[in-house]
Write an enzyme that holds these catalytic residues in place. Structure first.
Site, mmCIF file in Angstrom:
data_model
loop_
_atom_site.group_PDB
_atom_site.id
_atom_site.type_symbol
_atom_site.label_atom_id
_atom_site.label_comp_id
_atom_site.label_asym_id
_atom_site.label_seq_id
_atom_site.Cartn_x
_atom_site.Cartn_y
_atom_site.Cartn_z
ATOM 1 N N TYR A 265 -1.208 -0.818 10.583
ATOM 2 C CA TYR A 265 -1.331 -1.502 9.449
ATOM 3 C C TYR A 265 -0.187 -0.748 8.318
ATOM 4 O O TYR A 265 0.320 -1.593 7.652
ATOM 5 C CB TYR A 265 -2.932 -0.498 8.639
ATOM 6 C CG TYR A 265 -3.071 -0.668 7.061
ATOM 7 C CD1 TYR A 265 -3.621 -2.086 6.551
ATOM 8 C CD2 TYR A 265 -2.810 0.231 6.098
ATOM 9 C CE1 TYR A 265 -3.670 -2.189 5.366
ATOM 10 C CE2 TYR A 265 -3.034 -0.073 4.746
ATOM 11 C CZ TYR A 265 -3.608 -0.898 4.316
ATOM 12 O OH TYR A 265 -3.836 -1.506 2.944
ATOM 13 N N SER B 182 0.950 -1.089 -0.005
ATOM 14 C CA SER B 182 0.077 -0.053 -0.083
ATOM 15 C C SER B 182 0.867 1.197 0.067
ATOM 16 O O SER B 182 2.026 1.121 0.330
ATOM 17 C CB SER B 182 -0.920 0.151 1.345
ATOM 18 O OG SER B 182 -1.534 1.235 1.446
#
Ligand code: NAP
Length: 276
Positions: free
Chosen positions: A155, A142
């Site tokens: 995350y 990401s």
């Protein structure tokens, strides 16, 4: 690996969001796709679609956060298909919180699902790829692994770990025909971000999930090291932010990303929003 046709692919997180699109793109390449996630019904439905599109879908419901049980999953897979040619580590979870509000269980489950499970699946399957001198690993990371996402810090840490693990592994395998790729999507119009129902920050590019899926196929065909979904300028911007993190912090505040993530955290924690 230039050809995906007829190859066997292990795809985690196949049951929803971007994973479904990757599965469809692989089906069009006539691959055999072992679809793993926790939702059996969604996987069964997807496998019917995969067949219609020209592939073979095998639904294997499994909770990959139970990492100590992954050897059982791998044995099951090897019993059904023999060997795996391509691994796509796509499954992930996120939880927005100010850091001090995470429990140890939160930290552990996010890091285990997003990072350790992919490492363990790869560790179990890669010896056979090296022995055959053929294979490909794709890790879906990401933009949050390139610059810390406030209020989504665990995350972010998991995705940064994924990016660096991929980078190391690719160098180790440089003299083999086992390719390693990391894909870094930004905001995508499917999956975990869409679930919040909130608009993306200003100036943020929104990728289609089908574009992420196409990028995965292309990366395997061309053995690309890293793909940033938001284009070359974003890649340059992230490189600049690495050099000047304070500038990145200001940029994230200016485009509204910091505020957006704080809102996501407040919504998830269901606490009243404070005015600034
Ligand atoms: N969507 C975005 O805007 C965006 C942006 C950047 C990066 N990404 C990355 O793209 C990938 C896909 O994200 P997404 O948006 O498609 O997410 P999503 O819609 O939330 O889907 C996540 C998938 O992972 C599976 N999963 C979660 N925990 C699991 C577990 N313990 N065991 C097995 N499967 C598990 C889920 O299935 P079950 O719940 O059925 O298990 C689901 O299929 C992720 O790596 C994410 O970090 C997404």
């Amino acid at each position: 690996m230039t050809n995906i046709t007829g190859k066997t692919v292990l795809l985690t997180g196949a049951s929803g969001g971007i994973g479904e699109y990757i599965a469809r793109a692989l089906a069009k390449e006539q691959a055999t796709i072992i679809c793993v996630s926790r939702s059996q019904n969604a996987l069964n439905k997807l496998c019917i679609e995969i067949k219609v599109l020209g592939g073979i879908g095998i639904a294997l419901p499994f909770d990959i956060s139970k990492v100590e049980e992954l050897p059982v999953l791998v044995k099951q897979i090897q019993g059904i298909v023999g060997s795996v040619d391509i691994i796509i580590n796509n499954a992930a979870i996120e939880k927005y919180r100010p850091f001090q509000y995470y429990s140890l269980e939160d930290i552990s489950s996010i890091l285990t699902t997003n990072l350790i499970a992919g490492m363990e699946l790869t560790r179990l399957l890669i010896p056979a790829m090296i022995a055959r001198n053929s294979g490909h690993i794709v890790n879906i990371a990401s933009g949050s692994g390139k610059k810390g996402a406030p209020y989504n810090s665990i995350y972010s840490a998991s995705k940064a770990g994924l990016i660096m693990w991929t980078d190391s592994l690719r160098q180790e395998l440089a003299n083999t025909n086992v390719g390693v790729t990391v894909i870094c999507p930004g905001y995508t119009s499917a999956g975990m971000f869409l679930a919040f129902g909130l608009p993306a920050p200003r100036l943020a590019h929104i990728s289609k999930p089908s574009a992420v899926a196409i990028a995965v196929i292309r990366a395997i065909h061309k053995n690309q090291a890293e793909v940033m979904m938001d284009g070359f300028l974003t890649k340059l911007l992230f490189a600049y932010i690495q050099l000047f993190p304070d500038f990145g912090d200001r940029l994230y505040r200016w485009i509204g990303l910091t505020k957006l993530n704080k809102t996501c955290a407040e919504n998830q924690m269901q606490v009243p929003r404070k005015r600034h």
